[in-house]
Structure formats: C-alpha cells, structure tokens
Design an enzyme around this catalytic site. Structure first.
Site, short mmCIF file in Angstrom:
data_model
loop_
_atom_site.label_atom_id
_atom_site.label_comp_id
_atom_site.label_asym_id
_atom_site.label_seq_id
_atom_site.Cartn_x
_atom_site.Cartn_y
_atom_site.Cartn_z
N ASP A 490 11.10 0.62 3.83
CA ASP A 490 12.14 1.00 2.86
C ASP A 490 13.55 0.67 3.32
O ASP A 490 14.46 0.58 2.51
CB ASP A 490 12.09 2.52 2.64
CG ASP A 490 10.95 2.96 1.76
OD1 ASP A 490 10.46 2.12 0.97
OD2 ASP A 490 10.55 4.13 1.85
C1 BGC Z 1 7.92 6.10 3.07
C2 BGC Z 1 7.02 4.88 2.96
C3 BGC Z 1 7.65 3.73 3.71
C4 BGC Z 1 7.97 4.13 5.13
C5 BGC Z 1 8.66 3.02 5.90
C6 BGC Z 1 8.25 6.39 4.50
O1 BGC Z 1 9.19 7.40 4.55
O2 BGC Z 1 7.25 7.19 2.50
O3 BGC Z 1 6.85 4.53 1.62
O4 BGC Z 1 6.73 2.68 3.68
O5 BGC Z 1 8.80 5.26 5.13
O6 BGC Z 1 9.95 2.79 5.50
#
Ligand code: BGC
Length: 815
Positions: A490
């Site tokens: 993200d």
């Molecule tokens: C989110 C995931 C994401 C991961 C890496 C998590 O907080 O829920 O959707 O893939 O972070 O960024």
C-alpha cells in the site's frame, strides 16, 4: 523471558503476570456479536460493526494503556479493602496470585487477594448476541467473609467515532432504564430507536442496587481505579440522563470458609422488531418482553455451563479438520490451534478491531479478505463461499475493485476508492482456493452483480475473467501491469510526482492515470492466469484455457525481460520510468515481494532465476527475526516513492519484517526443493518459537503480528500489529500446504511435503470434501514418490477424493 506458557492440552495460553509488555488480547464471539478482551480485562464489545454498533467504550492509545473494559470489583465489607481481580483498573492493589487463560473465544482471569479468590470466565455463547461473565468467588480464609461485588461497563453511544468526538450532542442523549435488576442502555442512535443493550445479573435477593451514571459511580474527578461507590460500598441507584451512561450492579456475597459463590452477569445487544421503530418519539419504548427470557436463560448457571461446553465443542469440530503431529512442538501447536484460530478471527474481523485497529477506521479489504480465506476455507467452506460472493458483488464492471467494503452494508467504500491495481487478481486466488477445497465448480455459475447494481448479475466466472482483463487493459511502457495507486504494498506509491518543485502532491486521479508499473502485479497475474486456465479447462472452455496460458506465458516473458535485475526480480518502474528494486538504485535495491510472488507464479523455475532470486533473499534480506521487506532501507523521504519512504528505516514497509510476505518465500523455497530454508524461515517468525524472547518480541506469543522491526530499526525484533493480518493465512498455507505439503488440488488431495532434512516424517489428519484422511509421511527421500491409499499403491502424490464420510488411510512414501 516469558510472561506465561502454553497449555496445549486445554488449548489455552496461560499468562502468569498481568504486566505483559503490551496488552495481550483475545476475542469473544464467533458470528455476529464480538469483543476483544485483554489479559487484564480491558476491551470492548460490538454487534457486527465495530464502528456503528459498539456496545461499550474503550480508550485507544490511552495512558495507562488498555483502559475501558469488563471490570468487576471485589470489596471486603469488613475492612473496606477493594480490588479488581483482573488487576486493571486497580493496579495499585497488589494481587497475591494472578492467572489469565486465553482460550478459543473465551478468557478466564483468576486472582486472589487477602484469602479471597475470584475467577471470571468471559465468553459469548454460539448463536446469541450477548456475552456472559461468570464470576466465582471463593473464601480461602479460615473465617467467614462479607463481600460486595460491583460489575461495571461504560456504554458507548453506538457510533464509536461520533461517541469519541461529538460531545455537544452526546452529553445530552444518554438514556437508561432499570427493570428488575436489568440495566437497559437505550440511547437513541440518531433518529432510529431500533436497538439497545442490556446488562443483567443472576443475583436476586443479594442485589443491593445499581449505578448508571459514570460520574456518580466514580465520584468527581476520580478514575476507574478508585470508584467512590465501591470505596463506600453502597450503590446510588441513580438513573443517568445524558452524560456518560454506565452499568454497574452491586451484589452482596456472604461466604463461609471454603465456600464458593457464583454470580453471572450478561451483557447483550437486541433489536426491536421492525414496527416498534414507529413508537412516538419520547415514548422510549424498548421491547423488553422479548429479550427478558433470553437474559434469564443466560443468567442460569447450568445454561452457562452448557453454552461454554458448546463453544468448546464448536472449536473441537473446526480444529479437527486438520491436525498434525510433527517433530516440532511449536509447529504442532500453531497449526493445530493458534494459527487456525487466528485465521478464523481474521476472517471474522478483517482489519477492523484489535489493540491496533480501532474498529472505526477500515472496512473489509478486497485483497485482504480474499487472502484471509486461504487460511480457513478448509474449516468452514460455506462461509468462505458467502464471503467470496460478498466481495465479488463489489467488483466494478470494468473488473476493477473498491479497495474496501463495509461489513454492514456490503457496499464498496467510496472513501478509500479504487485504483489498487492488484486487487481484482486476488479474487481469482480466493475462488481457486474454494474450488480446490470443495470441488464445487457450480459455484462459478452463481449470478453476482457488479458494484451491487441490480440487474447487472453475471456468473461468478465472468467476474474472474474481468479480473484478468483488468490487468491486461492496463499495461505500461514495458508491458508490465500499471500499478495504479499501489499494489500489495500500500505504501509504494509510484505515481507520486510533483510538477512544481516544492509542491508535492498525490491524488487518486494522477495515481490511476500514472504510468508506473509493478513487477509484483505481473507475478501475481502469472499465478492468477494459470489458475484461471485450469479452471477454464475444467469447465470445458478449452479455447479460454489456451488464451489464459498464453497470457501467463507472455507476462512471464515480460518479467524475465524487464523485471529481472541479474540476481533478483526487480520491484517496479516509477512514474518517470526509473527502475525500483534494482542494483542501479542507491537504496531499495531488492524487495521481497517479487521474489516471492514471481516464483509462486512459476517464473524462473526452469531457468534457474528462481534459485538465484531466493539466494539473494537469503543473502540480503534474511535476519534472525525474519526477512525484511527491502534493503537498503530508505533513509529519507522521496516523493517519487511515496509513503514507503516516510517510515523510519526498519519499520513497516520501509525495511520492516512485514510478516505477510515471509511465507511467500517459504513457499518459493519449497518449490525449488529447499525444505531446510523454508522451515528455518518459518521458525524465525513463528510466535510460539519466539516465546522465549517475549521481552524483545513484546506482542502475544500465540498469534502472528503484521510486523517485526527490521535490522535497521533500533528495536530490531520488536513486533507490532498482532492478530489481524494476512500473515495468519499465508503462514498457515506455507506450513500446511507446502512444507508439510498437504495441499488441496482440483483433482484431489496432494501430499507433497518438502521437509527439513532432519525430519523422519510426520502424521496428520485432514478433512477433505467430507472424507477424513489419516496421513503418515515416511521415508528419507526428498519428495514423495508413491502413496499407499488404504494399502493400495498409487504412483505420484495425488490422493483421489473419497466419498463423504469415508476414513482413508494414506501412507506417503519418500524413497
Ligand atoms: C494491508 C494490506 C497491505 C499491506 C502492505 C496491510 O496493512 O491490510 O492490504 O497489502 O498492509 O502494505
């Protein structure tokens, strides 16, 4: 150093001192009514949606930590001494002994002070919208004891966000009613009056009174550590009008030496029947007649015991679907109990409610929920099915996805929006996992709308087709998939850019319009396209099978051409076309995600690239506490990379050990036949194997955490964000399906272990499509060469499905 130990037989973690490094929590509830409960009684409850239907208050990020809870006070009426048996909220009152047992959907906290022992069992019975607190008080003194018990909860005015911010309104709205010992919290939720909470007690003749106004109960300017009513030993029987409604019962308990007395409290949620909503405003009617029998039933000791037994049986049955006996105790207890439990909790709550997730911030993630179901589909496939249909119904007509949806409405969440270009592909993996587990291919014909628009229904299969199409319609300058706002990571926001120096910006528009490309999505695409090809073939759509295979192959070629850096897979190309995750970069030269996902997609397995990439991971990313996300960490903020570079080095996505990604490497290692490395990585982040270093690890030793601080962090090895993380599902998949190798496949159950070299084999029991398989793996070879299925030899490693109800003996021989 430890703060407790596992009781494997009881399937409990036993905490033997209350001052754990962080609150060590557990969950109540299995279906619609949920709560979190810490080892010192902290936590809160809600019905379905932790934001909109919150029953009780909790103060996140408070000092002291973890305040707001299901507190009971014991008062010695002869001396005036009082304390809480859960330690909080009266930590100044020392306990002579203390024990918290976190079990499967229940928690028991017991302690003694001055010869009085109190034990409280908290659980939410199956198929009810309530929780039970069973308090047992024992007099271990040599003389009689005259005691008072005070229960306490602080009601939340339903919408937790509004409750914590809108005081000009909320100090006026609180309403309660007390009838025959039951405290009803009936504050209206805006214009609607269709639900209420209740708090009852089994005490009858000994019930001395109640309190419902917080400031009266606590006394002016006092905290929960020394409530005036408890100090004085007399309830005030006051009805709250506005301010802060609470519920407290005052019960007198007389105990002879050696005597135990049980008092039950029930806290629950009810909705009025639909037409009750139209009561004239001000009549403040709630339908008590309907709920009173429910309350009374659960105030009965025998019923409480039955409810608790049923809950334990429910877990026996769920966990019975896969049990293993391996040479490693940490593996056994995680697979057989805690990892499976965490998978189900994560499925129920997605990322909404934990000590780190406030219950108001996030809905259910599209990618998250699809991955979560990988960890529980074998236990309750029907709920995985339901979840997939909910998720698929939020998919947009162009194949794209809302990043999140709301659990109450099941609609896509517009606040977060879309443009996370990996999202749609996870739906294919979720559905494939369901099909492998159940063999139920009719599921693909289920009509599902797009974006919940009535009339737009198309077979689920078409949703999967559009998911692939979504990627193919969005390829960038190198032929790699456009990343959009971000992919799995993200925080890797590669369409961040600034036209005007000194004016950084990122908007959804420019993010989704940007040309940054993701090697991760490319690897995920290869994996998903191969899955869909098999699914198409099984549907008899041979033409499509060929097309999807070709698309996977083409993408794999593009990865090799533009995504290979010489010794590992590159990560991405940013908005300006600059490569990310390459030896050409000064920082962020190698990322974990593409090494895992490309190999999972089969890229590099035939030409040695996979082995090279995994060696690079071992050399450059692996630490004793797990594998970090990238190296070198970014030492300063870079607009062209976005949020990832905003974290201090070693934390979260900036070179933290983001545990979700580690199992991808474990699986990849099994795919290249390296069982030793796969298992070694598995143990590095296995919470049970880290129990001895609890003072470093700090979060619960019975569940995975999302993150462990990486080697660049001053607190290397410290975990955060325990419980609700995709780490749970992926580790479960890595250990059970790839290292132990018991892997559901479209045509049957595959037994394909890739074990650490010292292991002689292991035993397992696995439910699969209604039959039970009793599996023994033996022999010293690297891979299984043949099976004895009920004594009959089958070459290879695929057990054909047996009829439901059958018990099948499988010996898997590694020659
Ligand atoms: C989110 C995931 C994401 C991961 C890496 C998590 O907080 O829920 O959707 O893939 O972070 O960024």
């Amino acid at each position: 150093m430890r703060y407790g130990q596992f009781d494997d037989e009881q399937r409990e973690y036993v905490i033997d001192r209350p001052d754990t490094p962080l609150p060590w929590i557990n969950y109540l509830g299995t279906d619609a009514y949920f709560g979190i409960v810490s080892n010192t009684g902290g936590g809160y409850s809600f019905y379905r949606d932790a934001r909109l239907r919150r029953l009780t208050r909790y103060r996140y990020n408070n000092a002291p930590l973890d305040l707001g809870g299901r507190y009971v006070y014991v008062r010695d009426d002869e001396t005036g001494d009082y304390w809480s048996p859960s330690w909080q909220p009266t930590p100044e009152r020392e306990l002579d002994d203390y024990e918290c047992r976190h079990g499967l959907s229940y928690t028991k906290i017991a302690s003694s002070r001055g010869g009085i022992r109190a034990e409280t069992l908290y659980f939410a019975p199956l198929n009810e919208t309530l929780e039970v607190w069973r308090v047992r008080v024992t007099n271990n003194r040599t003389k009689k004891a005259e005691l008072s018990l005070f229960s306490s909860v602080e009601f939340c005015l339903w919408d937790a966000q509004d409750d914590a911010t809108n005081y000009q309104r909320n100090f006026n709205t609180g309403q309660v009613e007390v009838v025959d010992g039951v405290i009803y919290h009936k504050t209206e939720y805006r214009e609607r009056r269709d639900h209420f909470a209740y708090f009852g007690t089994s005490a009858k003749d000994d019930l001395q009174g109640f309190d419902t106004q917080r400031e009266t109960f606590l006394g002016p300017y006092r905290g929960w550590d020394r409530p005036l009513v408890v100090e004085n030993g007399t309830a005030k029987n006051e009805i709250a009008h506005g301010w802060q409604p609470i519920g407290s019962h005052h019960v007198r308990v007389h105990l002879e030496p050696g005597e135990t007395r049980e008092v039950v409290f029930v806290l629950g949620y009810a909705e009025n029947p639909k037409d009750d909503k139209f009561d004239p405003p001000g009549s403040q009617t709630i339908n008590k007649t309907r709920v009173r029998p429910v309350i009374d039933r659960w105030l009965d000791s025998a019923q409480v015991q039955r409810g608790f037994d049923d809950l334990r049986a429910y877990w026996d049955q769920l966990l019975g679907s896969l049990t293993v006996q391996t040479p490693d105790g940490d593996t056994n207890r995680m697979v057989n109990v805690w990892n499976a439990y965490q998978c189900l909790v994560t499925f129920n709550l997605s990322r909404s409610t934990s000590f780190y997730e406030s219950g108001i911030g996030r809905g259910m993630g599209f990618r998250d929920s699809n991955q979560d179901l990988l960890g529980f589909v074998h236990m309750i496939p029907e709920r995985a099915r339901e979840r997939i249909l909910d998720i698929a119904a939020t998919q947009k007509a162009d194949g794209g996805a809302y990043h999140q949806y709301q659990p109450l409405t099941k609609r896509g969440n517009n606040d977060i929006g879309d443009g996370f270009n990996d999202d749609p592909l996870w739906l294919i993996l979720g559905v494939a996992a369901y099909l492998r587990e159940t063999g139920d291919h009719t599921f693909l014909d289920e009509p599902v709308p797009f974006d919940n628009v009535e009339g737009s229904e198309a077979p689920l299969y078409e949703h999967l087709q559009r998911s692939l199409r979504y990627t193919l319609d969005r390829l960038g300058p190198h032929g790699l998939p456009l990343i959009g706002r971000a992919d799995w990571n993200d925080c890797l926001n590669l369409n961040c850019f600034s036209d005007t120096p000194g004016e950084p910006f990122q908007t959804t528009e420019n993010a989704s319009g940007g040309v940054a490309e993701s090697v991760f999505i490319a690897g995920l695409f290869v994996l998903a396209a191969k899955e869909l090809a098999v699914i198409a073939g099984l549907r008899g759509q041979d033409g499509e099978e060929v097309v999807y295979r070709a698309a996977a192959e083409k993408m794999a070629g593009t990865i090799t051409e533009h995504g290979w850096d010489g010794a590992w897979f590159r990560r991405a190309y940013d908005f300006h076309g600059t490569v990310i995750g390459s030896g050409e970069n000064d920082e962020g030269q190698i990322f974990i995600e593409p090494q895992g996902i490309c190999v999972l997609g089969g890229v590099g397995l035939d030409d040695g690239l996979a082995v090279k990439a995994l060696d690079s991971v071992a050399e450059r990313l692996a630490t004793p506490h797990g594998i970090v996300l990238q190296q070198p960490a970014y030492s300063s903020y870079r607009i062209e990379l976005g949020e990832i570079s905003s974290y201090p080095p070693g934390y979260k996505e900036n070179a933290g050990i983001f545990c979700h990604t580690n199992p991808w490497i474990m699986i990849a290692e099994t795919m290249v036949g390296n069982g030793d490395r796969a298992y070694d990585y598995y143990r590095r982040i296995n919470p049970s194997a880290r129990e001895e270093i609890s003072e470093t690890h700090r979060t619960e030793p019975y569940v995975y955490a999302q993150m462990i601080a990486g080697r660049d962090a001053p607190t290397h090895g410290e975990a955060k964000n325990s419980w609700l993380t995709g780490t749970a599902a992926w580790n479960f998949v890595a250990i059970t399906q790839w290292i132990l190798g018991i892997r559901p496949d479209f045509a049957g159950l595959r037994i394909d272990p890739v074990l650490p070299s010292g292991w002689p084999g292991f035993e397992a029991t696995r439910g699969f499509r209604g039959a039970t398989y009793e599996i023994t793996v033996r022999g010293t070879g690297a891979r299984v060469t043949y099976l004895l299925v009920d004594g009959e030899r089958i070459d290879g490693n695929l057990v054909p499905p047996a009829p439901p109800g059958a018990v099948v003996r499988v010996e898997a021989i590694r020659e």
